[in-house]
Write an enzyme that holds these catalytic residues in place. Structure first.
Site: not given
Ligand code: NAP
Length: 245
Positions: A10, A12, A88, A153, A186
């Site tokens: 992930g 990207s 991630n 989740y 975040i």
């Molecule tokens: P995001 O902006 O929604 O980005 C998600 C990323 O995961 C994208 O690069 C997406 O790829 C990829 N992805 C989703 N499903 C996938 C799959 N089946 N196979 C491969 N790649 C996949 O999320 P984020 O906020 O950056 O979160 C990143 C991580 O941090 C996650 O594990 C999330 O649970 C964790 N997290 C986030 C927060 C927050 O507040 N944002 C808080 C706690 C934990 P595409 O671009 O190709 O769709």
């Protein structure tokens, strides 16, 4: 970290992109995984190259074991080794316990927990042979504290803590560390879609009174990925402005 090869699932968008950039800045070659958004993945790889690193994109949906094995093999075929794995990739499918659908629960567990598990399995096999590795898993404050509307989740992110600690004990003798980071709230695409009321409720629960940025998480991941954390394993670091205290 100079000369290391890192795979970021992930990579990207959002936190994953910031992790790729930070690892590139610190000298690692970066494999940028994505599921569907190839343009965003190419942008991340271009950013890493601007920072002086080698970088390539690798499409794979990590929710299946064969795809995880093929992804790790493809990275090794391209770069010759794998030193750092950052699990991630993650999704949300929010819904209350009473109404949430089984297919949403399964999709979240398959992507967030089994995806990380199968990538770890594939990477650890190679890291054990080279007697070195760094694995960093993305959990969440929600995995530690729970959150209404996020039972699936929360289960996936609590599960990440379990696999991190168990794998840390299994792999320690081969100089492979396994640690987790637990972000709070975040600024990314994942949180941008939340209703305004939910965002405000989150913000009031953060002692620092503001959301974190992807780069805040990336710097902590880079610590676990680099040489300064060689005697640290099985740990969970909250990146949350005090939210989980
Ligand atoms: P995001 O902006 O929604 O980005 C998600 C990323 O995961 C994208 O690069 C997406 O790829 C990829 N992805 C989703 N499903 C996938 C799959 N089946 N196979 C491969 N790649 C996949 O999320 P984020 O906020 O950056 O979160 C990143 C991580 O941090 C996650 O594990 C999330 O649970 C964790 N997290 C986030 C927060 C927050 O507040 N944002 C808080 C706690 C934990 P595409 O671009 O190709 O769709």
């Amino acid at each position: 970290m100079e000369g290391s090869v890192a795979l970021v699932t992930g990579g990207s968008r959002g936190i994953g992109r910031a992790i790729c950039a930070e690892l590139a800045r610190q000298g690692a070659a970066v494999a940028v995984n994505f599921a569907g958004n190839s343009q965003a993945a190419e942008e991340t790889a271009a950013l890493c190259r601007q920072l002086g690193a080698q970088a390539e994109v690798f499409q794979a949906d990590v929710s299946g074991p064969e795809a995880c094995e093929a992804l790790v093999q493809a990275v090794i075929d391209r770069f010759g080794r794998l030193d750092i794995l950052v699990n991630n990739a993650g999704i949300t499918r929010d819904g209350l316990l009473m109404t949430a659908k089984e297919e949403d629960f399964d999709r979240v567990l398959d992507t967030n927990l089994k995806g990380a598990y199968f990538c770890m399995k594939a990477a650890a096999k190679r890291m054990m042979r080279q007697r070195y590795g760094r694995i960093i898993n993305l959990s969440s404050v929600v995995g530690l504290r729970g959150n209404p509307g996020q039972t699936g989740y929360a289960a996936s992110k609590a599960g990440i803590l379990g696999v991190t600690k168990a794998a840390a004990k299994e792999l320690a003798a081969r100089s492979i560390t396994v640690n987790a980071v637990a972000p709070g709230f975040i600024d990314t695409d994942m949180t941008a879609v939340l209703p305004e009321k939910a965002k405000q409720a989150m913000l009031t629960s953060i002692p620092m009174g503001k959301p974190g940025q992807p780069e805040d998480v990336a710097r902590a991941v880079a610590f676990f990925a680099g040489p300064d954390s060689g005697y640290v394993t099985g740990q969970v670091l909250c990146i949350d402005g005090g939210m989980a205290v």
